[in-house]
Design a protein around this motif. Sequence first.
Motif, PDB file in Angstrom:
ATOM      1  N   GLU A 253       0.832  -1.192   0.000  1.00 20.93           N
ATOM      2  CA  GLU A 253       0.000   0.000   0.000  1.00 20.93           C
ATOM      3  C   GLU A 253       0.876   1.256   0.000  1.00 20.93           C
ATOM      4  O   GLU A 253       0.553   2.256  -0.650  1.00 20.93           O
ATOM      5  CB  GLU A 253      -0.921   0.000   1.222  1.00 20.93           C
ATOM      6  CG  GLU A 253      -2.031   1.026   1.144  1.00 20.93           C
ATOM      7  CD  GLU A 253      -3.006   0.893   2.293  1.00 20.93           C
ATOM      8  OE1 GLU A 253      -4.208   0.810   2.053  1.00 20.93           O
ATOM      9  OE2 GLU A 253      -2.549   0.880   3.461  1.00 20.93           O
ATOM     10  N   GLY A 254       1.981   1.196   0.720  1.00 14.91           N
ATOM     11  CA  GLY A 254       2.923   2.308   0.729  1.00 14.91           C
ATOM     12  C   GLY A 254       3.511   2.551  -0.648  1.00 14.91           C
ATOM     13  O   GLY A 254       3.741   3.704  -1.047  1.00 14.91           O
ATOM     14  N   MET A 255       3.749   1.486  -1.422  1.00 14.59           N
ATOM     15  CA  MET A 255       4.256   1.642  -2.780  1.00 14.59           C
ATOM     16  C   MET A 255       3.252   2.400  -3.648  1.00 14.59           C
ATOM     17  O   MET A 255       3.621   3.252  -4.456  1.00 14.59           O
ATOM     18  CB  MET A 255       4.570   0.277  -3.385  1.00 14.59           C
ATOM     19  CG  MET A 255       5.781  -0.414  -2.781  1.00 14.59           C
ATOM     20  SD  MET A 255       5.965  -2.113  -3.378  1.00 14.59           S
ATOM     21  CE  MET A 255       6.170  -1.823  -5.139  1.00 14.59           C
ATOM     22  N   GLY A 256       1.966   2.085  -3.460  1.00 13.78           N
ATOM     23  CA  GLY A 256       0.938   2.793  -4.220  1.00 13.78           C
ATOM     24  C   GLY A 256       0.885   4.264  -3.879  1.00 13.78           C
ATOM     25  O   GLY A 256       0.845   5.134  -4.760  1.00 13.78           O
ATOM     26  N   LEU A 257       0.903   4.550  -2.582  1.00 16.16           N
ATOM     27  CA  LEU A 257       0.881   5.947  -2.144  1.00 16.16           C
ATOM     28  C   LEU A 257       2.171   6.661  -2.552  1.00 16.16           C
ATOM     29  O   LEU A 257       2.139   7.807  -3.003  1.00 16.16           O
ATOM     30  CB  LEU A 257       0.695   6.020  -0.625  1.00 16.16           C
ATOM     31  CG  LEU A 257       0.707   7.425  -0.017  1.00 16.16           C
ATOM     32  CD1 LEU A 257      -0.435   8.267  -0.568  1.00 16.16           C
ATOM     33  CD2 LEU A 257       0.620   7.344   1.512  1.00 16.16           C
ATOM     34  N   GLY A 258       3.296   5.985  -2.399  1.00 13.21           N
ATOM     35  CA  GLY A 258       4.570   6.588  -2.767  1.00 13.21           C
ATOM     36  C   GLY A 258       4.636   6.941  -4.243  1.00 13.21           C
ATOM     37  O   GLY A 258       5.200   7.977  -4.621  1.00 13.21           O
ATOM     38  N   GLY A 259       4.041   6.088  -5.089  1.00  6.81           N
ATOM     39  CA  GLY A 259       3.998   6.396  -6.511  1.00  6.81           C
ATOM     40  C   GLY A 259       3.200   7.661  -6.799  1.00  6.81           C
ATOM     41  O   GLY A 259       3.582   8.475  -7.638  1.00  6.81           O
ATOM     42  N   CYS A 260       2.084   7.831  -6.078  1.00 10.88           N
ATOM     43  CA  CYS A 260       1.273   9.042  -6.254  1.00 10.88           C
ATOM     44  C   CYS A 260       2.023  10.276  -5.751  1.00 10.88           C
ATOM     45  O   CYS A 260       1.964  11.348  -6.372  1.00 10.88           O
ATOM     46  CB  CYS A 260      -0.052   8.896  -5.500  1.00 10.88           C
ATOM     47  SG  CYS A 260      -1.158   7.669  -6.216  1.00 10.88           S
ATOM     48  N   ILE A 261       2.718  10.134  -4.624  1.00 13.11           N
ATOM     49  CA  ILE A 261       3.492  11.262  -4.093  1.00 13.11           C
ATOM     50  C   ILE A 261       4.612  11.635  -5.054  1.00 13.11           C
ATOM     51  O   ILE A 261       4.911  12.812  -5.267  1.00 13.11           O
ATOM     52  CB  ILE A 261       4.057  10.906  -2.704  1.00 13.11           C
ATOM     53  CG1 ILE A 261       2.920  10.694  -1.699  1.00 13.11           C
ATOM     54  CG2 ILE A 261       4.998  12.002  -2.201  1.00 13.11           C
ATOM     55  CD1 ILE A 261       3.380  10.190  -0.335  1.00 13.11           C
ATOM     56  N   LEU A 262       5.236  10.614  -5.664  1.00  9.56           N
ATOM     57  CA  LEU A 262       6.311  10.867  -6.618  1.00  9.56           C
ATOM     58  C   LEU A 262       5.796  11.652  -7.819  1.00  9.56           C
ATOM     59  O   LEU A 262       6.423  12.627  -8.253  1.00  9.56           O
ATOM     60  CB  LEU A 262       6.921   9.543  -7.074  1.00  9.56           C
ATOM     61  CG  LEU A 262       8.007   9.633  -8.147  1.00  9.56           C
ATOM     62  CD1 LEU A 262       9.228  10.354  -7.605  1.00  9.56           C
ATOM     63  CD2 LEU A 262       8.390   8.242  -8.643  1.00  9.56           C
TER      64      LEU A 262
END
Length: 364
Positions: A253-262
């Motif tokens: 889930e952090g990978m998904g959020l991190g991709g959006c933040i990126l």
Amino acid sequence: MASTSSQALTFLLLLLFCSSSLVLAQSDASPPSKCGKGLRGECHSKSESLRLNLIAIPTILVASMVGVCLPLFSRSVPALRPDRNLFVIVKAFASGVILATGYMHVLPDSFDNLTSPCLPENPWGKFPFTTFIAMLAAVFTLLIDSLMLTFFNRKYKGAGASAAVVDHESPMQEMSVPAMHGHGHGHCGPTQFDKDDAGGAKSALRRNRVIAQVLEMGIVVHSVVIGLSMGASRNPCTIRPLVAALCFHQLFEGMGLGGCILQAEYGAKMKSILAFFFATTTPFGIALGIALSNVYSDNSPTALIVVGVLNAASAGLLNYTALVDLLATDFMGAKLQGSIKLQFLAFAAVLLGAGGMSIMAKWA
């Protein structure tokens, strides 16, 4: 926008804390006998549960930090840059994880809460409150999305858009959102609809920032709720597999959020704020649950209602964000529309992410 977002997240945590206090106001009452098995049994052990929960706090914290930070440092790896195909596939996988989180983890928990025999048959047994609340949450997310676009569009136009190049760290860039809802989620540049629009790239960027913040809100809600329930539990047989499952859950889930933040291209300060809130909410919920474990009863009517409503609202928000803001716009964007092979690879990644997270529903 950075200060506004951090204030909103802080307010949300305070609201969840107040909700927990409301739960505790009535949780010391003994639940009716029809509520099922009590806490005592073969697996009831306060000391063992406390030990496992104390282990879970740093373990889940590390897994969350690794998950959310991996995409943020992906620019140093050429193959994982946002304009590359591999990043699109990884993002599709993470979006599938977020979708399954809403449908397979959060929504069923709300059903269990709001259809519990501990609640009175009327009205809780006579109306599907979970799906009703989830539907309202999705619609209100759309409304907030639309109002934010309208408000910031007017403010942006009022301030003027004379600069051809806008600094990503400037307050004006932080405070702006796009005129077009569906532009550019698949990558950080302009979509096929924006190529003739000088402000297309900036519109896509500002839209990505809205998506990152909305997604963060939904994740924060269910992370605190699941952490609270886990920290208050005295059943080691339940906690033991839950620790491992939550580590994988937070990682993906952090990978998904991190991709959006990126893709939102925030400055270091805002990235740190969003990553901090994501990584610490579940450990915070566990610590709060441990502190309140002597008086918290997950079978009390007030606890079931508050947690059930929060879970349903979080599920609606996550499902809307995963389907509308992430998957639909990525698959309809220029990058995936330009390659059938990439579409199938991304679709397979979505199925893999959603399928893996669905299997984890057996333990978490």
